[in-house]
Design a protein around this motif. Structure first.
Motif, PDB file in Angstrom:
ATOM      1  N   ALA A 191       8.122   2.487  19.866  1.00  0.00           N
ATOM      2  CA  ALA A 191       7.330   3.498  20.005  1.00  0.00           C
ATOM      3  C   ALA A 191       5.976   3.561  18.423  1.00  0.00           C
ATOM      4  CB  ALA A 191       7.289   5.027  20.370  1.00  0.00           C
ATOM      5  N   LEU A 192       6.916   3.212  17.522  1.00  0.00           N
ATOM      6  CA  LEU A 192       6.778   2.461  16.439  1.00  0.00           C
ATOM      7  C   LEU A 192       5.562   1.964  16.224  1.00  0.00           C
ATOM      8  CD1 LEU A 192       6.326   3.445  13.503  1.00  0.00           C
ATOM      9  CD2 LEU A 192       8.277   2.138  12.857  1.00  0.00           C
ATOM     10  N   PHE A 193       5.794  -0.092  16.667  1.00  0.00           N
ATOM     11  CA  PHE A 193       5.583  -0.945  17.298  1.00  0.00           C
ATOM     12  C   PHE A 193       4.238  -0.675  18.116  1.00  0.00           C
ATOM     13  CE2 PHE A 193       4.867  -4.661  19.116  1.00  0.00           C
ATOM     14  CZ  PHE A 193       4.198  -5.532  17.982  1.00  0.00           C
ATOM     15  N   SER A 194       4.193   0.637  19.053  1.00  0.00           N
ATOM     16  CA  SER A 194       2.586   0.313  20.100  1.00  0.00           C
ATOM     17  C   SER A 194       2.365   1.757  19.159  1.00  0.00           C
ATOM     18  CB  SER A 194       3.467   1.372  20.890  1.00  0.00           C
ATOM     19  OG  SER A 194       4.264   0.553  21.535  1.00  0.00           O
ATOM     20  N   ALA A 195       2.838   2.452  18.605  1.00  0.00           N
ATOM     21  CA  ALA A 195       1.861   2.979  17.564  1.00  0.00           C
ATOM     22  C   ALA A 195       0.916   2.744  16.868  1.00  0.00           C
ATOM     23  CB  ALA A 195       2.387   3.873  17.295  1.00  0.00           C
ATOM     24  N   VAL A 196       1.349   1.453  15.921  1.00  0.00           N
ATOM     25  CA  VAL A 196       0.437   0.818  15.434  1.00  0.00           C
ATOM     26  C   VAL A 196      -0.554  -0.495  15.328  1.00  0.00           C
ATOM     27  CG1 VAL A 196       1.087  -1.761  13.588  1.00  0.00           C
ATOM     28  CG2 VAL A 196       2.478  -0.110  13.263  1.00  0.00           C
ATOM     29  N   LYS A 236       1.174   8.851  10.137  1.00  0.00           N
ATOM     30  CA  LYS A 236       2.470   9.647  10.178  1.00  0.00           C
ATOM     31  C   LYS A 236       1.981  10.671  11.478  1.00  0.00           C
ATOM     32  CE  LYS A 236       5.601  12.039   7.832  1.00  0.00           C
ATOM     33  NZ  LYS A 236       6.554  12.537   6.137  1.00  0.00           N
ATOM     34  N   THR A 237       1.548  11.251  11.941  1.00  0.00           N
ATOM     35  CA  THR A 237       1.173  12.724  12.881  1.00  0.00           C
ATOM     36  C   THR A 237       1.138  11.787  14.289  1.00  0.00           C
ATOM     37  OG1 THR A 237      -0.264  14.131  11.547  1.00  0.00           O
ATOM     38  CG2 THR A 237      -0.482  14.912  13.656  1.00  0.00           C
ATOM     39  N   TYR A 238       0.301  11.015  14.037  1.00  0.00           N
ATOM     40  CA  TYR A 238       0.562  10.156  15.496  1.00  0.00           C
ATOM     41  C   TYR A 238       1.540   9.438  15.571  1.00  0.00           C
ATOM     42  CZ  TYR A 238      -1.858   6.709  19.029  1.00  0.00           C
ATOM     43  OH  TYR A 238      -1.684   5.436  19.835  1.00  0.00           O
ATOM     44  N   ALA A 239       2.094   8.858  14.904  1.00  0.00           N
ATOM     45  CA  ALA A 239       3.435   7.855  15.189  1.00  0.00           C
ATOM     46  C   ALA A 239       4.522   8.811  15.738  1.00  0.00           C
ATOM     47  CB  ALA A 239       3.901   6.932  14.390  1.00  0.00           C
ATOM     48  N   SER A 240       4.664  10.401  14.333  1.00  0.00           N
ATOM     49  CA  SER A 240       5.453  11.173  14.718  1.00  0.00           C
ATOM     50  C   SER A 240       5.630  11.499  16.533  1.00  0.00           C
ATOM     51  CB  SER A 240       5.545  11.942  14.262  1.00  0.00           C
ATOM     52  OG  SER A 240       5.289  12.110  12.638  1.00  0.00           O
ATOM     53  N   PRO A 287       0.439  -1.208  -0.107  1.00  0.00           N
ATOM     54  CA  PRO A 287       0.103  -0.276   0.085  1.00  0.00           C
ATOM     55  C   PRO A 287       0.781   1.210  -0.287  1.00  0.00           C
ATOM     56  CG  PRO A 287       0.294  -1.508   2.120  1.00  0.00           C
ATOM     57  CD  PRO A 287       1.039  -2.096   0.985  1.00  0.00           C
ATOM     58  N   ASP A 288       0.569   2.171  -0.613  1.00  0.00           N
ATOM     59  CA  ASP A 288       0.876   3.337  -1.012  1.00  0.00           C
ATOM     60  C   ASP A 288       1.142   4.634   0.597  1.00  0.00           C
ATOM     61  OD1 ASP A 288       2.351   3.450  -2.567  1.00  0.00           O
ATOM     62  OD2 ASP A 288       0.216   3.676  -4.456  1.00  0.00           O
ATOM     63  N   LYS A 289      -0.519   4.112   1.196  1.00  0.00           N
ATOM     64  CA  LYS A 289      -0.860   5.046   2.129  1.00  0.00           C
ATOM     65  C   LYS A 289      -0.702   4.249   3.603  1.00  0.00           C
ATOM     66  CE  LYS A 289      -3.620   8.076  -0.417  1.00  0.00           C
ATOM     67  NZ  LYS A 289      -3.215   9.341  -0.506  1.00  0.00           N
ATOM     68  N   ASP A 290       0.248   4.993   4.478  1.00  0.00           N
ATOM     69  CA  ASP A 290       0.600   4.283   5.746  1.00  0.00           C
ATOM     70  C   ASP A 290      -1.157   3.663   6.543  1.00  0.00           C
ATOM     71  OD1 ASP A 290       2.663   5.264   5.574  1.00  0.00           O
ATOM     72  OD2 ASP A 290       3.317   6.548   6.569  1.00  0.00           O
ATOM     73  N   ASN A 291      -1.500   4.407   6.220  1.00  0.00           N
ATOM     74  CA  ASN A 291      -3.163   4.314   7.022  1.00  0.00           C
ATOM     75  C   ASN A 291      -3.416   2.928   6.446  1.00  0.00           C
ATOM     76  OD1 ASN A 291      -3.171   6.552   8.165  1.00  0.00           O
ATOM     77  ND2 ASN A 291      -5.193   7.621   8.025  1.00  0.00           N
ATOM     78  N   SER A 296      -2.101   0.771  18.655  1.00  0.00           N
ATOM     79  CA  SER A 296      -3.208   1.705  18.914  1.00  0.00           C
ATOM     80  C   SER A 296      -3.634   2.754  18.283  1.00  0.00           C
ATOM     81  CB  SER A 296      -2.496   2.506  20.251  1.00  0.00           C
ATOM     82  OG  SER A 296      -1.304   2.927  19.819  1.00  0.00           O
ATOM     83  N   PHE A 297      -3.310   2.389  17.255  1.00  0.00           N
ATOM     84  CA  PHE A 297      -3.932   3.767  15.730  1.00  0.00           C
ATOM     85  C   PHE A 297      -5.490   3.292  14.908  1.00  0.00           C
ATOM     86  CE2 PHE A 297      -4.187   5.237  11.560  1.00  0.00           C
ATOM     87  CZ  PHE A 297      -3.984   6.862  12.333  1.00  0.00           C
ATOM     88  N   LYS A 298      -5.557   4.164  16.143  1.00  0.00           N
ATOM     89  CA  LYS A 298      -7.617   4.120  15.226  1.00  0.00           C
ATOM     90  C   LYS A 298      -8.209   4.934  14.023  1.00  0.00           C
ATOM     91  CE  LYS A 298      -8.627   2.049  19.052  1.00  0.00           C
ATOM     92  NZ  LYS A 298      -7.767   0.757  19.152  1.00  0.00           N
ATOM     93  N   GLY A 299      -6.791   5.727  13.553  1.00  0.00           N
ATOM     94  CA  GLY A 299      -7.383   5.956  12.453  1.00  0.00           C
ATOM     95  C   GLY A 299      -8.568   7.448  12.071  1.00  0.00           C
ATOM     96  N   GLU A 300      -8.761   7.886  13.141  1.00  0.00           N
ATOM     97  CA  GLU A 300     -10.834   8.562  13.293  1.00  0.00           C
ATOM     98  C   GLU A 300     -10.006  10.265  13.025  1.00  0.00           C
ATOM     99  OE1 GLU A 300     -11.788   6.650  16.531  1.00  0.00           O
ATOM    100  OE2 GLU A 300     -12.371   4.634  15.920  1.00  0.00           O
TER     101      GLU A 300
END
Length: 188
Positions: free
Chosen positions: A60-65, A76-80, A7-11, A67-71
């Motif tokens: 932190a990147l692994f945890s962000a994956v 990228k903003t969330y992980a940063s 996929p091209d987009k991170d989300n 816990s990310f909800k995407g809403e």
């Protein structure tokens, strides 16, 4: 097993990783390694510290994956933010511990505690203590002595004032005089 298209987009990548396509995780790490390295270098110039910060950023990147909800934001903003906050926490913990060289630490088994409390030393320590308490009682006024004792009991200025029937300002002034007088007491 056929190779899945990337996929091209991170989300979208995150959705697929969280759906069980864990083989896509290295792609995400490759995308975010420059961000993690840049962020780590912004916190430190020491190579050892940078390595610790990079490791913390990867965690932190692994945890962000997971816990990310995407809403509310992009990944990228969330992980940063997650990466930066993890590195800040690591820096705070490091600063709180202080920088004590490793060679200053020793195991408890290696430490020898010397007992030098001879009867003579105990006698002279008791004599010095009596001298000090007698000197304090002689040097301080009655109010100063009462204020000192109340302060040593852990009472606040307001509680001392209430207990002794004086103003908080009188308590403050008395403790200032006590400090000055105690500095001037000479030991034999």
């Amino acid at each position: 097993m056929p190779k899945t298209n990337t996929p091209d987009k991170d989300n979208e990548l995150i959705l697929r990783i969280n759906a069980g396509e864990y083989e896509l995780f290295p792609i995400l790490i490759k995308r975010y390694t420059p961000l993690i390295n840049r962020t780590a270098r912004s916190f430190s110039f020491k190579e050892a510290e940078i390595e610790d910060l990079v490791q913390e950023g990867n965690i932190a990147l692994f945890s962000a994956v997971s816990s990310f909800k995407g809403e509310k934001s992009s990944f990228k903003t969330y992980a940063s933010n997650c990466i930066r906050n993890a590195m800040i926490d690591l820096c705070r913990k490091s600063n709180a511990k202080g920088t004590i060289p490793d060679n200053m630490f020793s195991s408890i088994e290696e430490v020898e505690i010397k007992d030098d409390n001879t009867p003579e030393k105990i006698f002279f320590d008791n004599e010095n203590y009596r001298f000090l308490t007698d000197s304090i009682a002689i040097e301080l006024s009655e109010l100063e002595y009462k204020v000192l004792n109340a302060h040593l009991e852990g009472l606040s200025y307001g509680e001392i004032a209430l207990k002794l029937g004086v103003s908080s300002k009188s308590v403050d002034n008395s403790l200032k005089r006590v400090r000055t007088k105690l500095k001037n007491i000479k030991r034999l």
